[in-house]
Motif scaffolding. Structure first.
Motif, PDB file in Angstrom:
ATOM      1  N   ALA A 181      16.044   1.611  -8.678  1.00 33.75           N
ATOM      2  CA  ALA A 181      14.876   2.511  -8.967  1.00 33.75           C
ATOM      3  C   ALA A 181      13.987   2.591  -7.943  1.00 33.75           C
ATOM      4  N   LEU A 182      13.476   4.031  -7.833  1.00 33.56           N
ATOM      5  CA  LEU A 182      12.530   4.095  -6.617  1.00 33.56           C
ATOM      6  C   LEU A 182      13.022   3.616  -5.160  1.00 33.56           C
ATOM      7  N   GLU A 183      14.444   4.142  -5.070  1.00 30.27           N
ATOM      8  CA  GLU A 183      14.752   3.422  -3.758  1.00 30.27           C
ATOM      9  C   GLU A 183      14.893   4.586  -2.704  1.00 30.27           C
ATOM     10  N   ASP A 184      15.281   4.017  -1.458  1.00 36.09           N
ATOM     11  CA  ASP A 184      15.524   5.126  -0.541  1.00 36.09           C
ATOM     12  C   ASP A 184      17.095   5.379  -0.397  1.00 36.09           C
ATOM     13  N   GLY A 185      17.301   6.471   0.171  1.00 37.38           N
ATOM     14  CA  GLY A 185      18.664   7.020   0.349  1.00 37.38           C
ATOM     15  C   GLY A 185      19.564   6.180   1.117  1.00 37.38           C
ATOM     16  N   GLY A 245       9.127  -3.722  -5.068  1.00 34.95           N
ATOM     17  CA  GLY A 245       7.760  -4.165  -5.359  1.00 34.95           C
ATOM     18  C   GLY A 245       6.914  -3.192  -6.392  1.00 34.95           C
ATOM     19  N   ASN A 246       7.467  -1.935  -6.388  1.00 37.26           N
ATOM     20  CA  ASN A 246       6.903  -0.776  -7.330  1.00 37.26           C
ATOM     21  C   ASN A 246       7.466  -1.112  -8.825  1.00 37.26           C
ATOM     22  N   VAL A 247       8.565  -1.464  -8.783  1.00 37.51           N
ATOM     23  CA  VAL A 247       9.463  -1.616 -10.275  1.00 37.51           C
ATOM     24  C   VAL A 247       8.836  -2.881 -10.813  1.00 37.51           C
ATOM     25  N   ASP A 296      13.733  10.576 -14.551  1.00 34.17           N
ATOM     26  CA  ASP A 296      12.775  10.413 -15.698  1.00 34.17           C
ATOM     27  C   ASP A 296      11.724   9.051 -15.230  1.00 34.17           C
ATOM     28  N   GLU A 297      10.564   8.835 -15.886  1.00 37.79           N
ATOM     29  CA  GLU A 297       9.825   7.969 -15.329  1.00 37.79           C
ATOM     30  C   GLU A 297      10.250   6.675 -15.699  1.00 37.79           C
ATOM     31  N   LEU A 298      10.129   5.478 -14.792  1.00 39.29           N
ATOM     32  CA  LEU A 298      10.568   4.151 -14.674  1.00 39.29           C
ATOM     33  C   LEU A 298      10.174   3.788 -16.048  1.00 39.29           C
ATOM     34  N   THR A 299       8.917   3.903 -16.539  1.00 39.88           N
ATOM     35  CA  THR A 299       8.625   2.933 -17.771  1.00 39.88           C
ATOM     36  C   THR A 299       9.083   3.826 -19.070  1.00 39.88           C
ATOM     37  N   LEU A 333      13.865  -5.716  -0.993  1.00 41.74           N
ATOM     38  CA  LEU A 333      12.527  -4.956  -0.540  1.00 41.74           C
ATOM     39  C   LEU A 333      12.716  -4.193   0.644  1.00 41.74           C
ATOM     40  N   PHE A 334      12.145  -2.949   0.756  1.00 40.15           N
ATOM     41  CA  PHE A 334      12.360  -2.254   1.995  1.00 40.15           C
ATOM     42  C   PHE A 334      11.191  -2.892   3.175  1.00 40.15           C
ATOM     43  N   HIS A 335      10.057  -3.342   2.558  1.00 35.06           N
ATOM     44  CA  HIS A 335       8.996  -3.951   3.539  1.00 35.06           C
ATOM     45  C   HIS A 335       9.461  -5.311   3.346  1.00 35.06           C
ATOM     46  N   ASN A 350      15.440  -3.713   6.107  1.00 29.41           N
ATOM     47  CA  ASN A 350      15.636  -4.972   5.221  1.00 29.41           C
ATOM     48  C   ASN A 350      16.321  -4.935   4.121  1.00 29.41           C
ATOM     49  N   ARG A 351      16.472  -3.614   3.596  1.00 29.12           N
ATOM     50  CA  ARG A 351      17.334  -3.493   2.202  1.00 29.12           C
ATOM     51  C   ARG A 351      18.788  -3.627   2.359  1.00 29.12           C
ATOM     52  N   LYS A 352      19.256  -4.194   3.673  1.00 26.60           N
ATOM     53  CA  LYS A 352      20.587  -4.257   3.757  1.00 26.60           C
ATOM     54  C   LYS A 352      21.126  -5.701   3.041  1.00 26.60           C
ATOM     55  N   GLU A 376       7.602 -13.871   1.216  1.00 25.99           N
ATOM     56  CA  GLU A 376       6.718 -14.213   0.069  1.00 25.99           C
ATOM     57  C   GLU A 376       6.280 -13.392  -1.037  1.00 25.99           C
ATOM     58  N   ARG A 377       6.544 -11.995  -0.823  1.00 25.34           N
ATOM     59  CA  ARG A 377       6.349 -11.116  -1.845  1.00 25.34           C
ATOM     60  C   ARG A 377       7.720 -11.148  -2.640  1.00 25.34           C
ATOM     61  N   SER A 378       8.811 -11.402  -2.070  1.00 22.55           N
ATOM     62  CA  SER A 378      10.017 -11.394  -2.874  1.00 22.55           C
ATOM     63  C   SER A 378       9.948 -12.688  -3.728  1.00 22.55           C
ATOM     64  N   GLU A 420       0.838  -1.091   0.104  1.00 25.92           N
ATOM     65  CA  GLU A 420      -0.133  -0.173  -0.058  1.00 25.92           C
ATOM     66  C   GLU A 420       0.631   1.153   0.036  1.00 25.92           C
ATOM     67  N   THR A 421       1.885   1.330   0.551  1.00 23.89           N
ATOM     68  CA  THR A 421       2.697   2.278   0.779  1.00 23.89           C
ATOM     69  C   THR A 421       3.578   2.721  -0.687  1.00 23.89           C
ATOM     70  N   GLY A 422       3.614   1.505  -1.489  1.00 25.87           N
ATOM     71  CA  GLY A 422       4.064   1.649  -3.034  1.00 25.87           C
ATOM     72  C   GLY A 422       3.229   2.549  -3.666  1.00 25.87           C
ATOM     73  N   LEU A 423       1.943   2.566  -3.071  1.00 23.55           N
ATOM     74  CA  LEU A 423       0.901   3.469  -3.945  1.00 23.55           C
ATOM     75  C   LEU A 423       1.210   4.940  -3.608  1.00 23.55           C
TER      76      LEU A 423
HETATM   77  O1  PTJ Z   1       8.556  -2.812  -2.617  1.00 24.92           O
HETATM   78  P1  PTJ Z   1       9.480  -2.219  -1.393  1.00 24.92           P
HETATM   79  O2  PTJ Z   1       8.913  -2.594  -0.157  1.00 24.92           O
HETATM   80  O3  PTJ Z   1      10.747  -2.192  -1.582  1.00 24.92           O
HETATM   81  O4  PTJ Z   1       9.041  -0.701  -1.305  1.00 24.92           O
HETATM   82  C1  PTJ Z   1       9.207   0.277  -2.427  1.00 24.92           C
HETATM   83  C2  PTJ Z   1       8.635   1.750  -2.284  1.00 24.92           C
HETATM   84  C3  PTJ Z   1       8.868   2.401  -3.614  1.00 24.92           C
HETATM   85  C4  PTJ Z   1       7.554   1.880  -1.489  1.00 24.92           C
HETATM   86  C5  PTJ Z   1       9.839   2.194  -1.273  1.00 24.92           C
HETATM   87  O5  PTJ Z   1      11.383   2.113  -1.992  1.00 24.92           O
HETATM   88  C6  PTJ Z   1       9.742   3.627  -1.139  1.00 24.92           C
HETATM   89  O6  PTJ Z   1       9.065   4.002  -0.234  1.00 24.92           O
HETATM   90  O7  PTJ Z   1      10.367   4.580  -1.693  1.00 24.92           O
HETATM   91  P2  PTJ Z   1      10.611   6.026  -1.604  1.00 24.92           P
HETATM   92  O8  PTJ Z   1      11.465   6.485  -0.415  1.00 24.92           O
HETATM   93  O9  PTJ Z   1       9.171   6.767  -1.530  1.00 24.92           O
HETATM   94  O10 PTJ Z   1      11.246   6.583  -2.967  1.00 24.92           O
HETATM   95  C7  PTJ Z   1      10.748   6.329  -4.189  1.00 24.92           C
HETATM   96  C8  PTJ Z   1      11.267   7.749  -5.234  1.00 24.92           C
HETATM   97  O11 PTJ Z   1      10.856   7.296  -6.416  1.00 24.92           O
HETATM   98  C9  PTJ Z   1      10.435   8.957  -4.990  1.00 24.92           C
HETATM   99  O12 PTJ Z   1      11.528   9.820  -5.114  1.00 24.92           O
HETATM  100  C10 PTJ Z   1       9.495   9.023  -6.232  1.00 24.92           C
HETATM  101  O13 PTJ Z   1       9.381  10.519  -6.410  1.00 24.92           O
HETATM  102  C11 PTJ Z   1      10.189   8.320  -7.223  1.00 24.92           C
HETATM  103  N1  PTJ Z   1       9.262   7.622  -7.895  1.00 24.92           N
HETATM  104  C12 PTJ Z   1       7.834   7.105  -7.690  1.00 24.92           C
HETATM  105  N2  PTJ Z   1       7.491   6.492  -8.970  1.00 24.92           N
HETATM  106  C13 PTJ Z   1       8.388   6.711  -9.807  1.00 24.92           C
HETATM  107  C14 PTJ Z   1       9.457   7.339  -9.423  1.00 24.92           C
HETATM  108  N3  PTJ Z   1      10.675   7.579 -10.003  1.00 24.92           N
HETATM  109  C15 PTJ Z   1      10.656   7.132 -11.329  1.00 24.92           C
HETATM  110  N4  PTJ Z   1       9.368   6.511 -11.756  1.00 24.92           N
HETATM  111  C16 PTJ Z   1       8.318   6.420 -11.393  1.00 24.92           C
HETATM  112  N5  PTJ Z   1       7.238   5.500 -11.769  1.00 24.92           N
END
Ligand code: PTJ
Length: 252
Positions: free
Chosen positions: A162-166, A78-80, A200-203, A104-106, A144-146, A110-112, A31-34
């Motif tokens: 992609a869409l990674e935390d710092g 998960g988002n990627v 840029d946008e992932l897709t 995965l962060f979360h 968990n990202r470790k 099973e999700r992996s 859900e947080t991915g959304l």
């Molecule tokens: O699946 P998990 O558990 O590993 O979690 C994945 C998420 C994405 C939830 C987790 O990595 C997360 O919380 O990411 P952040 O810290 O919110 O960072 C995501 C970054 O990607 C933000 O800077 C967004 O602006 C950016 N972003 C979001 N959607 C896209 C994107 N960049 C490129 N293309 C996108 N479609």
């Protein structure tokens, strides 16, 4: 899936939402991915939902770095997986030397596994899972990202996140690996810390990277090294920030 006519002015954006919701229901993303996607959408709107020259330059540099690497890896969360499993798998299928690792962060085994299965279903030849009994760890990360698979990111010299935390980006950079980030936010820690930041946008950018890798495959390594020599990630980020701050795109 909702019926969205291709003629809808926001067709692509709405389809991306559908992919994520489908990914949520299939157990790929959270859900947080959304919520994370919503932030990306807003930034992409301000960028005019197009690939800018600063992103093209970063893609060219990223392609050179991957082509020159001994052990390049793509990290998938998960988002990627929800948005671009097919595109990632296509790339890895044509370039089997580029591995894929689920990280995965979360954390959830099973999700992996579901994400790895999804990537394999699109033909990805090598898909590893970061968290497992033999995992290596990035010592400076607490969450968990470790985890790193010893045959994947554990021995990688170039990693695309992609869409990674710092935190993870920082730990990967500090570990001596070259890091490529795909992140629509040029102000994020990830974008600032990575060596090559594709704003840029992932897709949109993964297929472009794929085409660039194809073009670079036959180039002499000196040409690719020269390209990297002339690359300035700080300049790329400030160009992206400037476009975002202007935010003068036509509304759609
Ligand atoms: O699946 P998990 O558990 O590993 O979690 C994945 C998420 C994405 C939830 C987790 O990595 C997360 O919380 O990411 P952040 O810290 O919110 O960072 C995501 C970054 O990607 C933000 O800077 C967004 O602006 C950016 N972003 C979001 N959607 C896209 C994107 N960049 C490129 N293309 C996108 N479609």
């Amino acid at each position: 899936m909702s019926e969205i006519p291709p003629s809808h002015p926001r067709f692509h954006s709405l389809m991306m939402r559908e992919r994520l919701v489908e990914g949520l229901h299939a157990g790929l993303c959270t859900e947080t991915g959304l919520i994370a996607h919503g932030r990306g959408e807003a930034l992409d709107y301000l960028l005019g939902e197009r690939t800018h020259p600063f992103a093209v330059h970063a893609i060219e540099a990223a392609s050179a770095a991957i082509t020159l690497a001994n052990h390049p890896m793509l990290s998938v969360n998960g988002n990627v997986a929800s948005l671009a499993a097919a595109e990632m798998a296509e790339l890895a299928k044509e370039f089997p030397r580029i591995g894929i690792e689920v990280n995965l962060f979360h954390g959830s085994s099973e999700r992996s596994r579901k994400i790895a299965d999804r990537l394999r279903s699109f033909g990805a030849p090598t898909v590893l899972e970061a968290a497992g009994p033999d995992s290596m760890v990035l010592a400076t990360i607490q969450h968990n990202r470790k985890y790193m698979h010893p045959d994947g990111i554990g021995k990688a010299d170039v990693v695309l996140v992609a869409l990674e935390d710092g935190d993870r980006c920082q730990a990967l950079v500090e570990s001596g690996r070259r890091v490529i980030a795909i992140d629509l936010n040029p102000l994020s820690r990830t974008a600032k810390l990575a060596h090559f930041s594709i704003v840029d946008e992932l897709t949109r950018c993964v297929p472009r990277l794929h085409v660039q890798l194809r073009a670079d495959r036959t180039l002499p390594s000196e040409v690719l090294k020269q390209r990297l020599h002339g690359y300035d990630n700080c300049r790329i980020l400030s160009q992206a920030e400037q476009v975002l701050r202007q935010g003068n795109v036509a509304s759609k």
